[in-house]
Design a protein around this motif. Structure first.
Motif, mmCIF file in Angstrom:
data_model
loop_
_atom_site.group_PDB
_atom_site.id
_atom_site.type_symbol
_atom_site.label_atom_id
_atom_site.label_comp_id
_atom_site.label_asym_id
_atom_site.label_seq_id
_atom_site.Cartn_x
_atom_site.Cartn_y
_atom_site.Cartn_z
ATOM 1 N N GLY A 65 1.423 -1.119 -0.147
ATOM 2 C CA GLY A 65 0.004 0.399 -0.105
ATOM 3 C C GLY A 65 0.992 1.387 -0.141
ATOM 4 N N GLU A 66 1.470 0.869 0.485
ATOM 5 C CA GLU A 66 2.662 2.261 0.653
ATOM 6 C C GLU A 66 3.613 2.833 0.018
ATOM 7 N N ILE A 67 4.234 1.608 -1.090
ATOM 8 C CA ILE A 67 5.429 1.562 -2.194
ATOM 9 C C ILE A 67 4.679 1.477 -3.789
ATOM 10 N N ARG A 68 3.782 0.518 -3.683
ATOM 11 C CA ARG A 68 3.141 0.214 -5.127
ATOM 12 C C ARG A 68 1.535 0.748 -5.148
ATOM 13 N N THR A 69 1.345 1.198 -4.689
ATOM 14 C CA THR A 69 0.110 1.653 -5.297
ATOM 15 C C THR A 69 -0.046 3.622 -4.201
ATOM 16 N N ALA A 70 0.883 3.744 -4.657
ATOM 17 C CA ALA A 70 0.949 5.006 -4.359
ATOM 18 C C ALA A 70 0.452 6.089 -5.265
ATOM 19 N N TYR A 71 0.112 5.847 -6.692
ATOM 20 C CA TYR A 71 -0.275 7.063 -7.425
ATOM 21 C C TYR A 71 -1.961 7.398 -7.162
ATOM 22 N N TRP A 72 -2.358 6.078 -6.473
ATOM 23 C CA TRP A 72 -3.626 6.373 -5.511
ATOM 24 C C TRP A 72 -3.847 7.766 -4.887
ATOM 25 N N THR A 80 -11.021 17.367 -10.857
ATOM 26 C CA THR A 80 -12.438 17.196 -10.394
ATOM 27 C C THR A 80 -12.577 16.065 -10.916
ATOM 28 N N ALA A 81 -13.915 14.981 -10.513
ATOM 29 C CA ALA A 81 -14.393 14.001 -10.610
ATOM 30 C C ALA A 81 -13.842 12.853 -12.064
ATOM 31 N N ARG A 82 -13.812 13.313 -13.202
ATOM 32 C CA ARG A 82 -13.374 12.819 -14.145
ATOM 33 C C ARG A 82 -12.422 12.709 -14.206
ATOM 34 N N SER A 83 -11.659 13.995 -13.539
ATOM 35 C CA SER A 83 -9.907 13.941 -13.827
ATOM 36 C C SER A 83 -9.464 12.517 -12.824
ATOM 37 N N VAL A 84 -10.307 12.417 -11.903
ATOM 38 C CA VAL A 84 -9.806 11.176 -10.380
ATOM 39 C C VAL A 84 -9.592 10.133 -11.239
ATOM 40 N N ALA A 85 -10.960 9.547 -11.585
ATOM 41 C CA ALA A 85 -11.561 8.565 -12.789
ATOM 42 C C ALA A 85 -10.276 8.289 -13.617
ATOM 43 N N GLU A 86 -9.879 9.214 -14.796
ATOM 44 C CA GLU A 86 -8.885 9.079 -15.372
ATOM 45 C C GLU A 86 -7.585 8.826 -14.580
ATOM 46 N N ALA A 87 -7.089 9.605 -14.258
ATOM 47 C CA ALA A 87 -5.755 9.552 -13.106
ATOM 48 C C ALA A 87 -5.749 7.781 -12.325
ATOM 49 N N LEU A 88 -6.697 7.176 -11.958
ATOM 50 C CA LEU A 88 -7.086 6.139 -11.388
ATOM 51 C C LEU A 88 -7.059 4.936 -12.862
ATOM 52 N N LEU A 89 -7.818 4.764 -13.303
ATOM 53 C CA LEU A 89 -7.671 4.048 -14.808
ATOM 54 C C LEU A 89 -6.319 3.936 -14.979
ATOM 55 N N ARG A 90 -6.009 4.892 -16.123
ATOM 56 C CA ARG A 90 -4.660 5.245 -16.699
ATOM 57 C C ARG A 90 -3.359 4.381 -15.723
ATOM 58 N N GLY A 91 -3.289 5.156 -13.929
ATOM 59 C CA GLY A 91 -2.832 4.580 -13.100
ATOM 60 C C GLY A 91 -2.818 3.152 -12.526
ATOM 61 N N THR A 92 -4.157 2.488 -13.001
ATOM 62 C CA THR A 92 -4.121 1.191 -12.669
ATOM 63 C C THR A 92 -3.067 0.405 -13.972
ATOM 64 N N ARG A 128 -9.798 -4.256 3.431
ATOM 65 C CA ARG A 128 -8.752 -3.243 1.950
ATOM 66 C C ARG A 128 -8.699 -2.792 1.457
ATOM 67 N N ARG A 129 -9.618 -3.247 0.459
ATOM 68 C CA ARG A 129 -10.334 -2.945 -0.862
ATOM 69 C C ARG A 129 -11.568 -2.722 -0.674
ATOM 70 N N ALA A 130 -12.597 -2.602 0.462
ATOM 71 C CA ALA A 130 -13.852 -1.832 0.874
ATOM 72 C C ALA A 130 -13.172 -0.121 1.554
ATOM 73 N N GLY A 131 -11.963 -0.144 2.100
ATOM 74 C CA GLY A 131 -11.204 0.948 2.561
ATOM 75 C C GLY A 131 -11.011 1.629 1.294
ATOM 76 N N SER A 132 -10.351 1.110 -0.406
ATOM 77 C CA SER A 132 -9.772 1.822 -1.539
ATOM 78 C C SER A 132 -11.248 2.247 -1.698
#
Length: 195
Positions: A65-72, A80-92, A128-132
């Motif tokens: 969680g600390e190192i590998r998913t810092a992009y979250w 914006t909500a849309r830029s949040v969605a885009e950053a999450l999906l592209r980062g993923t 942990r997934r529920a927290g995300s």
């Protein structure tokens, strides 16, 4: 008062190596021999430092969680909500196919591969997934409150939608999907996300 011997290994390095083993083999598939060999320590050192295999796995998840998913964290700060969605999906898409670590997501793969004997691990991964999911939902609620989402938008449903796509991308990556494949999934998912 007796003083124990100092640790003769680097904890962060040991956790990184254990994380790699768990990521590749899953919790149940990772044997004590696999873990101690990768970490360069003996079983008594593992028990002294982490308690047991379950304790080691939980620490490895923390490290993940600390190192590998810092992009979250950065994605959730997008304006914006849309830029949040885009950053999450592209980062993923980028994260799941990074050649520097195993493909896929430890939290998703680990939960899918847990049997009845590792129910406590499955529950930990679900928590942990529920927290995300809650972090995405809270950010989208804020966006709606700020007028950044349409009045009829359901932040909880949108968060679940994003989490479902992200988890599906993790399964696809573990099965060999390329970054380009996952980028296309992200683009398709964004078409359904409100502007």
């Amino acid at each position: 008062m007796a003083i124990g011997r100092p640790r003769a290994f680097d904890m962060d390095q040991a956790l990184d190596r254990a994380l790699d083993v768990f990521w590749r083999k899953g919790y149940e598939g990772a044997t004590l021999c696999d873990l101690t060999s990768a970490m360069g320590i003996n079983p008594p050192s593992l028990y002294a430092a982490f308690g047991n295999k379950e304790g080691l796995f939980r620490k490895a998840l923390d490290r993940y969680g600390e190192i590998r998913t810092a992009y979250w964290a950065k994605a959730l700060e997008a304006p914006t909500a849309r830029s949040v969605a885009e950053a999450l999906l592209r980062g993923t898409a980028k994260f799941l196919t990074d050649p520097c670590h195993p493909k896929g997501c430890l939290a998703v793969q680990g939960a899918l591969a847990c049997g009845a004997d590792a129910d406590c691990i499955r529950q930990e991964l679900e928590t942990r997934r529920a927290g995300s999911l809650a972090r995405i939902r809270d950010r989208l609620r804020r966006a709606k409150k700020d007028g950044d989402l349409p009045a009829d938008a359901d932040p909880a449903a949108l968060a679940r939608y994003l989490a479902t796509v992200i988890e599906g991308m993790a399964v696809q990556a573990a099965g060999g999907a390329s970054r380009k494949d996952l980028e296309r999934v992200a683009e398709t998912a964004l078409r359904a996300f409100p502007d």
